[in-house]
Design an enzyme around this catalytic site. Structure first.
Site, PDB file in Angstrom:
ATOM      1  N   SER A 185      59.325   4.933  47.059  1.00  0.00           N
ATOM      2  CA  SER A 185      58.531   4.119  46.135  1.00  0.00           C
ATOM      3  C   SER A 185      59.397   3.038  45.510  1.00  0.00           C
ATOM      4  O   SER A 185      60.465   3.333  44.969  1.00  0.00           O
ATOM      5  CB  SER A 185      57.961   4.996  45.023  1.00  0.00           C
ATOM      6  OG  SER A 185      57.047   5.901  45.588  1.00  0.00           O
ATOM      7  N   ARG A 216      62.278   9.366  36.277  1.00  0.00           N
ATOM      8  CA  ARG A 216      63.122   8.678  37.271  1.00  0.00           C
ATOM      9  C   ARG A 216      64.319   7.952  36.631  1.00  0.00           C
ATOM     10  O   ARG A 216      64.776   6.916  37.120  1.00  0.00           O
ATOM     11  CB  ARG A 216      62.312   7.642  38.075  1.00  0.00           C
ATOM     12  CG  ARG A 216      61.159   8.208  38.802  1.00  0.00           C
ATOM     13  CD  ARG A 216      61.542   9.120  39.949  1.00  0.00           C
ATOM     14  NE  ARG A 216      60.345   9.650  40.550  1.00  0.00           N
ATOM     15  CZ  ARG A 216      59.732  10.770  40.130  1.00  0.00           C
ATOM     16  NH1 ARG A 216      60.248  11.487  39.122  1.00  0.00           N
ATOM     17  NH2 ARG A 216      58.635  11.187  40.704  1.00  0.00           N
ATOM     18  N   GLU A 253      61.786   1.122  40.622  1.00  0.00           N
ATOM     19  CA  GLU A 253      62.462   2.420  40.739  1.00  0.00           C
ATOM     20  C   GLU A 253      63.723   2.280  41.594  1.00  0.00           C
ATOM     21  O   GLU A 253      64.755   2.856  41.290  1.00  0.00           O
ATOM     22  CB  GLU A 253      61.507   3.444  41.369  1.00  0.00           C
ATOM     23  CG  GLU A 253      62.118   4.831  41.512  1.00  0.00           C
ATOM     24  CD  GLU A 253      61.101   5.871  41.968  1.00  0.00           C
ATOM     25  OE1 GLU A 253      59.927   5.808  41.545  1.00  0.00           O
ATOM     26  OE2 GLU A 253      61.494   6.754  42.743  1.00  0.00           O
TER      27      GLU A 253
HETATM   28  C1  LIG Z   1      60.916   8.136  52.509  1.00  0.00           C
HETATM   29  C2  LIG Z   1      61.415   8.265  51.093  1.00  0.00           C
HETATM   30  C3  LIG Z   1      60.715   9.057  50.192  1.00  0.00           C
HETATM   31  C4  LIG Z   1      61.159   9.188  48.862  1.00  0.00           C
HETATM   32  N1  LIG Z   1      60.451   9.978  48.014  1.00  0.00           N
HETATM   33  C5  LIG Z   1      60.889  10.147  46.752  1.00  0.00           C
HETATM   34  C6  LIG Z   1      60.172  10.989  45.843  1.00  0.00           C
HETATM   35  O1  LIG Z   1      59.159  11.613  46.176  1.00  0.00           O
HETATM   36  N2  LIG Z   1      60.645  11.119  44.581  1.00  0.00           N
HETATM   37  C7  LIG Z   1      61.774  10.486  44.172  1.00  0.00           C
HETATM   38  O2  LIG Z   1      62.167  10.650  43.008  1.00  0.00           O
HETATM   39  N3  LIG Z   1      62.474   9.670  45.004  1.00  0.00           N
HETATM   40  C8  LIG Z   1      62.063   9.494  46.273  1.00  0.00           C
HETATM   41  N4  LIG Z   1      62.765   8.678  47.127  1.00  0.00           N
HETATM   42  C9  LIG Z   1      63.948   7.936  46.638  1.00  0.00           C
HETATM   43  C10 LIG Z   1      65.294   8.655  46.846  1.00  0.00           C
HETATM   44  O3  LIG Z   1      65.254   9.515  47.975  1.00  0.00           O
HETATM   45  C11 LIG Z   1      65.702   9.471  45.624  1.00  0.00           C
HETATM   46  O4  LIG Z   1      65.870   8.643  44.486  1.00  0.00           O
HETATM   47  C12 LIG Z   1      67.025  10.221  45.882  1.00  0.00           C
HETATM   48  O5  LIG Z   1      67.229  11.172  44.867  1.00  0.00           O
HETATM   49  C13 LIG Z   1      68.233   9.298  45.978  1.00  0.00           C
HETATM   50  O6  LIG Z   1      69.326  10.063  46.462  1.00  0.00           O
HETATM   51  P1  LIG Z   1      70.506   9.361  47.279  1.00  0.00           P
HETATM   52  O7  LIG Z   1      71.540  10.380  47.563  1.00  0.00           O
HETATM   53  O8  LIG Z   1      69.958   8.653  48.454  1.00  0.00           O
HETATM   54  O9  LIG Z   1      71.019   8.327  46.190  1.00  0.00           O
HETATM   55  P2  LIG Z   1      71.548   6.833  46.445  1.00  0.00           P
HETATM   56  O10 LIG Z   1      70.414   5.981  46.891  1.00  0.00           O
HETATM   57  O11 LIG Z   1      72.766   6.876  47.277  1.00  0.00           O
HETATM   58  O12 LIG Z   1      71.905   6.426  44.947  1.00  0.00           O
HETATM   59  C14 LIG Z   1      70.883   6.316  43.977  1.00  0.00           C
HETATM   60  C15 LIG Z   1      71.513   6.223  42.592  1.00  0.00           C
HETATM   61  O13 LIG Z   1      72.195   7.445  42.326  1.00  0.00           O
HETATM   62  C16 LIG Z   1      73.537   7.169  41.999  1.00  0.00           C
HETATM   63  N5  LIG Z   1      74.368   8.276  42.467  1.00  0.00           N
HETATM   64  C17 LIG Z   1      74.402   8.839  43.705  1.00  0.00           C
HETATM   65  N6  LIG Z   1      75.278   9.855  43.716  1.00  0.00           N
HETATM   66  C18 LIG Z   1      75.817   9.927  42.478  1.00  0.00           C
HETATM   67  C19 LIG Z   1      76.789  10.758  41.868  1.00  0.00           C
HETATM   68  N7  LIG Z   1      77.398  11.732  42.552  1.00  0.00           N
HETATM   69  N8  LIG Z   1      77.097  10.556  40.562  1.00  0.00           N
HETATM   70  C20 LIG Z   1      76.494   9.570  39.869  1.00  0.00           C
HETATM   71  N9  LIG Z   1      75.568   8.739  40.386  1.00  0.00           N
HETATM   72  C21 LIG Z   1      75.239   8.926  41.678  1.00  0.00           C
HETATM   73  C22 LIG Z   1      73.878   5.866  42.693  1.00  0.00           C
HETATM   74  O14 LIG Z   1      74.972   5.224  42.077  1.00  0.00           O
HETATM   75  C23 LIG Z   1      72.570   5.123  42.483  1.00  0.00           C
HETATM   76  O15 LIG Z   1      72.543   4.617  41.180  1.00  0.00           O
HETATM   77  C24 LIG Z   1      62.344   8.526  48.450  1.00  0.00           C
HETATM   78  C25 LIG Z   1      63.056   7.737  49.367  1.00  0.00           C
HETATM   79  C26 LIG Z   1      62.598   7.618  50.680  1.00  0.00           C
HETATM   80  C27 LIG Z   1      63.410   6.788  51.640  1.00  0.00           C
END
Ligand SMILES: Cc1cc2nc3c(=O)[nH]c(=O)nc-3n(C[C@H](O)[C@H](O)[C@H](O)COP(=O)(O)OP(=O)(O)OC[C@H]3O[C@@H](n4cnc5c(N)ncnc54)[C@H](O)[C@@H]3O)c2cc1C
Length: 306
Positions: free
Chosen positions: A227, A174, A297
């Site tokens: 999480s 992660r 996380e």
């Molecule tokens: C119901 C639920 C279930 C989930 N289950 C999981 C799971 O099973 N496994 C898991 O790993 N995560 C899980 N997550 C967490 C989350 O969905 C993941 O971490 C996801 O990959 C985040 O993507 P995002 O586009 O929402 O990123 P954001 O929340 O918008 O950003 C997260 C991070 O990524 C960075 N970022 C985003 N885009 C870029 C880019 N283009 N370049 C550089 N940095 C960038 C942001 O600056 C920030 O630091 C879950 C979340 C929810 C709500």
């Protein structure tokens, strides 16, 4: 807005909003305003926009905000949102897919499965974008994003696009970091995903199972950010939190989910301050009771009170 705008003599066509509430762009539905919020039309437009900024501008990229706690006072500087805009996904050859970072991760999972490719099914229930998945090395059911990345493209603050390979990053659970300091101010814009030939029906069935399991075990109907803590080695954060009797424990409008103890839900009135205080309390109780230092996380960003 959304009309062509000119700043520092450069014209860009995306949508620039001022004082945009981040609660509209995070899955927890909390967070104060971003000074500037930019949604580019495409990669060229993003490049122009970045060039137009002062090079010391604080720039923060987001996807779907599903792993973010944004402070109630918001974010100083510029937030760039790729969700829904950098959204190209296409086949390169028999086993490789080109995907831009605004594409939702579940879409890549389904796109690959329908092509009869296997390896991306784990992304089907991760509700963020590919950009967020790359940054977080998002993973589930034994799979991790960087397991299937052949290369990525990044963009720097001058708007230049670079091709990078996984060898240029330290990749962990992660978490990823660029090995070279000069890469620190680059953001992901696309990835080449390398998969294996598989069976379409089997992959679609696997995806269905993943989604059913999530529906049964996670509070997906209420605002949350997945999480909150990473699982410690050989254990589960949810097990440790539940053993402390914290299921259902609330601070303000933020509660530890009854359904999954490693999830914090916003019952409707939570502030970022409530959620942060609850995260800290959970951390402290687990430390006291189990002597385990849970690592967060979810990312906390923005202007905090203290
Ligand atoms: C119901 C639920 C279930 C989930 N289950 C999981 C799971 O099973 N496994 C898991 O790993 N995560 C899980 N997550 C967490 C989350 O969905 C993941 O971490 C996801 O990959 C985040 O993507 P995002 O586009 O929402 O990123 P954001 O929340 O918008 O950003 C997260 C991070 O990524 C960075 N970022 C985003 N885009 C870029 C880019 N283009 N370049 C550089 N940095 C960038 C942001 O600056 C920030 O630091 C879950 C979340 C929810 C709500």
């Amino acid at each position: 807005m959304g009309l062509a705008m000119t700043i520092n003599t450069m014209t860009f066509k995306g949508v620039l909003l001022e004082k945009e509430p981040m609660s509209r762009h995070t899955s927890w539905r909390v967070g104060g305003v971003a000074d500037r919020f930019y949604r580019p039309t495409d990669l060229d437009d993003l490049s122009l926009y970045l060039q137009s900024l002062n090079q010391d501008e604080s720039v923060f990229f987001i996807g779907l905000g599903s792993n973010l706690l944004v402070a109630d006072k918001g974010i100083r500087g510029t937030v760039v949102c790729t969700s829904g805009v950098l959204n190209e996904i296409k086949v390169i050859d028999e086993t490789r897919i080109y995907v831009e970072v605004g594409v939702p991760s579940p879409k890549l999972a389904k796109f690959s499965a329908k092509l009869g490719l296997t390896g991306a099914e784990f992304l089907s229930g991760i509700p963020g974008t590919i950009g967020g998945a790359l940054k977080m090395n998002a993973g589930a059911v034994g799979g991790e994003t960087w397991d299937v990345v052949e290369s990525v493209e990044t963009i720097d603050m001058q708007g230049n696009v670079h091709k990078r390979t996984p060898e240029e990053f330290s990749i962990a659970y992660r978490h990823i970091e660029s090995k070279d300091d000069s890469l620190q101010k680059e953001f992901f814009v696309s990835a080449v995903i390398k998969l294996k030939k598989g069976n379409k029906e089997e992959s679609l069935e696997t995806i269905k199972k993943h989604l059913n399991r999530r529906g049964a075990t996670q509070p997906i109907q209420q605002p949350n950010a997945g999480s909150v803590f990473r699982n410690p080695p050989d254990d589960y954060a949810a097990r440790l939190i539940e053993a402390c009797g914290l299921k259902g424990f609330c601070i303000g409008g933020a509660c530890v989910s009854e359904k999954h103890a490693n999830f914090i839900i916003n019952t409707g009135t939570a502030t970022a301050k409530d959620i942060k205080a609850l995260i800290e309390t959970v951390h402290e109780k687990v430390m006291q009771q189990h002597e385990i230092n849970l690592i967060r996380e979810v990312q906390i960003v923005g202007e905090l009170d203290e």
